[in-house]
Design a protein around this motif. Structure first.
Motif, PDB file in Angstrom:
ATOM      1  N   GLY A  75       0.820  -1.212   0.000  1.00 50.93           N
ATOM      2  CA  GLY A  75       0.000   0.000   0.000  1.00 50.93           C
ATOM      3  C   GLY A  75       0.850   1.257   0.000  1.00 50.93           C
ATOM      4  O   GLY A  75       0.531   2.242  -0.687  1.00 50.93           O
ATOM      5  N   LEU A  76       1.947   1.242   0.754  1.00 47.18           N
ATOM      6  CA  LEU A  76       2.861   2.383   0.781  1.00 47.18           C
ATOM      7  C   LEU A  76       3.487   2.603  -0.586  1.00 47.18           C
ATOM      8  O   LEU A  76       3.633   3.753  -1.052  1.00 47.18           O
ATOM      9  N   LEU A  77       3.857   1.512  -1.254  1.00 49.81           N
ATOM     10  CA  LEU A  77       4.441   1.603  -2.593  1.00 49.81           C
ATOM     11  C   LEU A  77       3.448   2.219  -3.581  1.00 49.81           C
ATOM     12  O   LEU A  77       3.797   3.121  -4.356  1.00 49.81           O
ATOM     13  N   ALA A  78       2.194   1.734  -3.550  1.00 49.36           N
ATOM     14  CA  ALA A  78       1.174   2.277  -4.452  1.00 49.36           C
ATOM     15  C   ALA A  78       0.872   3.736  -4.130  1.00 49.36           C
ATOM     16  O   ALA A  78       0.703   4.566  -5.040  1.00 49.36           O
ATOM     17  N   ALA A  79       0.797   4.063  -2.835  1.00 53.29           N
ATOM     18  CA  ALA A  79       0.514   5.442  -2.438  1.00 53.29           C
ATOM     19  C   ALA A  79       1.608   6.388  -2.899  1.00 53.29           C
ATOM     20  O   ALA A  79       1.342   7.529  -3.312  1.00 53.29           O
ATOM     21  N   VAL A 111     -14.217 -12.625  -1.241  1.00 56.45           N
ATOM     22  CA  VAL A 111     -13.198 -13.132  -2.163  1.00 56.45           C
ATOM     23  C   VAL A 111     -13.322 -12.483  -3.538  1.00 56.45           C
ATOM     24  O   VAL A 111     -12.312 -12.195  -4.196  1.00 56.45           O
ATOM     25  N   LEU A 112     -14.541 -12.204  -3.967  1.00 59.07           N
ATOM     26  CA  LEU A 112     -14.762 -11.693  -5.318  1.00 59.07           C
ATOM     27  C   LEU A 112     -14.507 -10.190  -5.423  1.00 59.07           C
ATOM     28  O   LEU A 112     -13.896  -9.723  -6.389  1.00 59.07           O
ATOM     29  N   LEU A 113     -14.964  -9.427  -4.443  1.00 59.05           N
ATOM     30  CA  LEU A 113     -14.944  -7.975  -4.573  1.00 59.05           C
ATOM     31  C   LEU A 113     -13.689  -7.311  -4.011  1.00 59.05           C
ATOM     32  O   LEU A 113     -13.064  -6.493  -4.689  1.00 59.05           O
ATOM     33  N   ALA A 114     -13.330  -7.645  -2.776  1.00 55.33           N
ATOM     34  CA  ALA A 114     -12.252  -6.897  -2.121  1.00 55.33           C
ATOM     35  C   ALA A 114     -10.927  -6.974  -2.889  1.00 55.33           C
ATOM     36  O   ALA A 114     -10.339  -5.930  -3.216  1.00 55.33           O
ATOM     37  N   PRO A 115     -10.410  -8.161  -3.216  1.00 56.42           N
ATOM     38  CA  PRO A 115      -9.151  -8.196  -3.970  1.00 56.42           C
ATOM     39  C   PRO A 115      -9.275  -7.591  -5.367  1.00 56.42           C
ATOM     40  O   PRO A 115      -8.310  -7.028  -5.882  1.00 56.42           O
ATOM     41  N   THR A 116     -10.453  -7.723  -5.982  1.00 62.67           N
ATOM     42  CA  THR A 116     -10.642  -7.165  -7.319  1.00 62.67           C
ATOM     43  C   THR A 116     -10.547  -5.643  -7.288  1.00 62.67           C
ATOM     44  O   THR A 116      -9.898  -5.026  -8.153  1.00 62.67           O
ATOM     45  N   ILE A 117     -11.176  -5.024  -6.308  1.00 62.68           N
ATOM     46  CA  ILE A 117     -11.119  -3.564  -6.200  1.00 62.68           C
ATOM     47  C   ILE A 117      -9.687  -3.093  -5.994  1.00 62.68           C
ATOM     48  O   ILE A 117      -9.230  -2.119  -6.620  1.00 62.68           O
ATOM     49  N   VAL A 118      -8.959  -3.787  -5.124  1.00 59.76           N
ATOM     50  CA  VAL A 118      -7.567  -3.423  -4.895  1.00 59.76           C
ATOM     51  C   VAL A 118      -6.734  -3.621  -6.161  1.00 59.76           C
ATOM     52  O   VAL A 118      -5.870  -2.800  -6.493  1.00 59.76           O
ATOM     53  N   SER A 119      -6.995  -4.692  -6.903  1.00 54.87           N
ATOM     54  CA  SER A 119      -6.276  -4.931  -8.163  1.00 54.87           C
ATOM     55  C   SER A 119      -6.553  -3.818  -9.163  1.00 54.87           C
ATOM     56  O   SER A 119      -5.636  -3.365  -9.872  1.00 54.87           O
ATOM     57  N   PHE A 120      -7.800  -3.376  -9.238  1.00 61.61           N
ATOM     58  CA  PHE A 120      -8.136  -2.275 -10.145  1.00 61.61           C
ATOM     59  C   PHE A 120      -7.355  -1.013  -9.783  1.00 61.61           C
ATOM     60  O   PHE A 120      -6.813  -0.321 -10.654  1.00 61.61           O
ATOM     61  N   MET A 121      -7.310  -0.703  -8.495  1.00 59.18           N
ATOM     62  CA  MET A 121      -6.573   0.482  -8.055  1.00 59.18           C
ATOM     63  C   MET A 121      -5.082   0.321  -8.333  1.00 59.18           C
ATOM     64  O   MET A 121      -4.411   1.251  -8.800  1.00 59.18           O
ATOM     65  N   TRP A 122      -4.550  -0.853  -8.039  1.00 60.56           N
ATOM     66  CA  TRP A 122      -3.129  -1.114  -8.225  1.00 60.56           C
ATOM     67  C   TRP A 122      -2.718  -0.943  -9.684  1.00 60.56           C
ATOM     68  O   TRP A 122      -1.739  -0.246  -9.992  1.00 60.56           O
ATOM     69  N   PHE A 123      -3.436  -1.578 -10.590  1.00 61.06           N
ATOM     70  CA  PHE A 123      -3.050  -1.520 -12.002  1.00 61.06           C
ATOM     71  C   PHE A 123      -3.345  -0.160 -12.629  1.00 61.06           C
ATOM     72  O   PHE A 123      -2.675   0.231 -13.589  1.00 61.06           O
ATOM     73  N   THR A 124      -4.322   0.557 -12.117  1.00 65.20           N
ATOM     74  CA  THR A 124      -4.538   1.918 -12.608  1.00 65.20           C
ATOM     75  C   THR A 124      -3.360   2.801 -12.223  1.00 65.20           C
ATOM     76  O   THR A 124      -2.844   3.565 -13.047  1.00 65.20           O
ATOM     77  N   ILE A 125      -2.914   2.682 -10.977  1.00 60.52           N
ATOM     78  CA  ILE A 125      -1.800   3.505 -10.515  1.00 60.52           C
ATOM     79  C   ILE A 125      -0.539   3.219 -11.326  1.00 60.52           C
ATOM     80  O   ILE A 125       0.096   4.135 -11.865  1.00 60.52           O
ATOM     81  N   PHE A 126      -0.170   1.958 -11.418  1.00 61.69           N
ATOM     82  CA  PHE A 126       1.076   1.617 -12.101  1.00 61.69           C
ATOM     83  C   PHE A 126       0.907   1.542 -13.620  1.00 61.69           C
ATOM     84  O   PHE A 126       1.790   1.992 -14.362  1.00 61.69           O
ATOM     85  N   GLY A 127      -0.217   0.991 -14.077  1.00 64.18           N
ATOM     86  CA  GLY A 127      -0.418   0.837 -15.514  1.00 64.18           C
ATOM     87  C   GLY A 127      -0.617   2.152 -16.237  1.00 64.18           C
ATOM     88  O   GLY A 127       0.048   2.424 -17.246  1.00 64.18           O
ATOM     89  N   ASN A 128      -1.517   2.981 -15.742  1.00 64.80           N
ATOM     90  CA  ASN A 128      -1.769   4.250 -16.421  1.00 64.80           C
ATOM     91  C   ASN A 128      -0.599   5.220 -16.277  1.00 64.80           C
ATOM     92  O   ASN A 128      -0.344   6.034 -17.175  1.00 64.80           O
TER      93      ASN A 128
END
Length: 588
Positions: A292-296, A379-396
């Motif tokens: 989380g610190l890395l993404a922030a 299992v379905l929502l929580a990790p998916t939301i975090v993955s979306f945020m993670w890849f938006t931060i680094f991918g975009n």
């Protein structure tokens, strides 16, 4: 009884007489084959991968789509309130701790490894859009020329890129984990069956789960899990080595890679010895905070406002195109789409399937006391939301900086994160700090994956023992590091690519297992719904064939009961008449 004798007995009791030796023999044979004949192994693995992707790629896609549909159904189904355990069961872990363990044991290393690399590569070769970046290489694979498309073409390519990144790391893999994990938790905690993959088939084949069919199911799960974990660990070590080389200018060869694997495996073994509560739980929480610190940091130092808008746009595009993307097989996309699916989507689906016994077993183990709805939603929502945020931060952020895209194509995906830090306009000290933090995150993800992976494999090879012997857990933790090291030494990248192909090959039979396991899970859950709550069509007609059978049986039972009552009344009348006749005869 001495402690030594107790330990020997616990080890003996923790070894299934069939699953353990057969699984170990298969794994050992593949490792020896890949180490002694690396070129032949690479050819065999590559050929099997090409055959499975080219012939059964559609099957992987259909299976993943089916699992997502079933997951959504379970959230709103009559089974949603069923507890994973007795009706009065309470969860063993708090929700934040549970989520951290889910996330760290799932895709941790992959998220860090592909956070920059996957968006950069897809941007240069999207399946349904013109490329935003074109690279040219010489015969030795060195970058000799590159060109970026116009701004409008780049925007379309970027949207397509993030759509497929979300597709690969969003709902689909976690729906897979939710189904297999739910089945294990339900049959294990509520039905009291062993915590093994074979237990999912009890409603379908009954006691035959304890025979050769059940042994084969568990062996497939063990082999798939081992190769899936080893592939991920190999990627993680290559990224750690690349980061250390980038930061300290070290030339890390094969010997250095083996040393790194040995050191990190030693930490994983210490985590195993510490136990589930002190080992995986604490490390998972630490690593979630570090990631989380890395993404922030990247969010704050990168194009912050743009990333906020991009997250909304990426999510909307993904949801809007979900069905089309979910069932995309490249039928009308030509060679470009076929190559993309082979390199990315089908590979990911097969890899996630080979991982599913590992992740599913682990999240089932830590999910006692949850309801079906809580489990699937979590299992379905929580990790998916975090993955979306993670890849938006680094991918975009990656797609906004041309030097990063070009650097990934030129130097490789394992250096992607470090190339990104170097192009954020930061001073050298901060770049070094972020690079070291990335290495730390990967190492801890390695440790938690190895720890939880050894725990899961040990459960499978012990017949479902929730508390297997420590010695066997250590054996499997060391084996995971040994497998990754042997295949790296077998030919570096060639060895890992062969292992990835092996994971795909192991994933195919388990994909078939998943189809029947899902059917069996639904069959078992249906027995939880009280008869009076089962749906009926208007007019009181039965909604299902079993319901009609029950109604017919009940109707026949009532008819027989009425006839029995009629016969009883007639017998009483005859008895009364006989008594009257006897009384009349006596009076004459």
């Amino acid at each position: 009884m001495s402690a030594k004798t107790s330990e020997k007995r616990s080890i003996r009791d923790s070894i299934h007489p069939v699953v353990f030796p057969v699984s170990a023999a298969i794994i050992l044979a593949v490792v020896i084959f890949a180490s002694v004949f690396p070129e032949t192994a690479e050819s065999v693995f590559s050929a099997s991968r090409e055959f499975l992707e080219g012939t059964f790629g559609w099957f992987y896609i259909i299976v993943m789509a089916m699992l997502l549909v079933v997951s959504v159904f379970l959230i709103v189904s009559p089974y949603a309130r069923v507890k994973l355990g007795p009706d009065d069961a309470v969860p063993d872990y708090s929700t934040p701790a549970w989520f951290a363990m889910l996330f760290s044991a799932g895709m941790g290393i992959g998220l860090v490894f592909w956070a920059v690399g996957e968006p950069a590569y897809i941007f240069g070769d999207p399946p349904r859009a013109e490329a935003g970046y074109t690279a040219e290489f010489d015969d030795e694979g060195a970058l000799v020329g590159s060109e970026f498309a116009s701004e409008g073409v780049q925007d379309i390519a970027a949207e397509e890129t993030m759509n497929f990144v979300f597709h690969h790391w969003g709902f689909n893999p976690w729906a897979l984990y939710a189904i297999i994990g739910l089945g294990l938790a339900y049959f294990g905690f509520r039905r009291g069956l062993p915590m093994t993959i074979r237990s999912l088939f009890q409603p379908l084949i009954g006691d035959r789960v304890n025979g050769p069919i059940g042994h084969a199911i568990d062996i497939i799960a063990v082999v798939a899990t081992m190769f899936g974990i080893a592939t991920s660990l190999g990627l993680g070590v290559s990224q750690v080595a690349a980061g250390l080389g980038r930061v300290f200018d070290w030339d890390i060869g094969d010997g250095g890679l083996v040393l790194l694997i040995g050191i990190i495996t030693a930490f994983a073994t210490l985590s195993v010895v510490a136990g589930l509560d002190k080992g995986i739980k604490i490390l998972s929480q630490i690593n979630i905070a570090a990631a989380g610190l890395l993404a922030a940091a990247v969010f704050a130092l990168g194009p912050t406002l743009f990333l906020v808008f991009a997250l909304v746009d990426n999510t909307g595009s993904y949801l809007q195109n979900m069905i089309d993307t979910l069932l995309f097989t490249g039928t009308y996309g030509g060679d470009q789409a076929e190559t993309f699916l082979s390199d990315w989507t089908i590979f990911y689906w097969a890899w996630w399937i080979s991982w599913s016994p590992f992740v599913g077993m682990f999240i089932a183990r830590v999910s006692y006391g949850r309801t079906v709805r809580q489990f699937v939603l979590g299992v379905l929502l929580a990790p998916t939301i975090v993955s979306f945020m993670w890849f938006t931060i680094f991918g975009n952020t990656t797609l906004q900086i041309q030097e990063v895209v070009e650097g990934v194509w030129a130097e490789g995906e394992d250096l992607g994160m470090f190339i990104l830090f170097e192009n954020l306009g930061l001073d050298g000290g901060l770049v070094t700090g972020l690079s070291l933090l990335t290495i730390f995150v990967v190492v801890v993800f390695f440790v938690t994956s190895s720890d939880s992976g050894s725990f899961v494999i040990d459960m499978l090879t012990s017949g479902g023992d929730l508390h297997p012997a420590m010695a066997t857990r250590v054996f499997w933790a060391v084996s995971e590091g040994a497998v990754a090291a042997a295949l790296l030494l077998a030919g570096g990248e060639t060895g890992l690519e062969g292992l990835q192909a092996g994971a795909i090959a192991a994933g195919f039979p388990f994909a078939i297992v998943l189809v029947f396991a899902t059917w069996s899970l639904l069959k078992g859950l249906r027995e939880e719904v009280p008869r009076e709550r089962r749906p009926r069509t208007p007019g009181g007609l039965p909604a299902t064939i079993p319901e009609a059978t029950r109604q017919e049986r009940s109707s026949r039972e009532r008819e027989l009961e009425l006839k029995a009552r009629e016969l009883d009344l007639k017998e009483r009348e005859l008895d009364a008449r006989e008594e009257e006749m006897d009384d009349g005869g006596s009076g004459t």
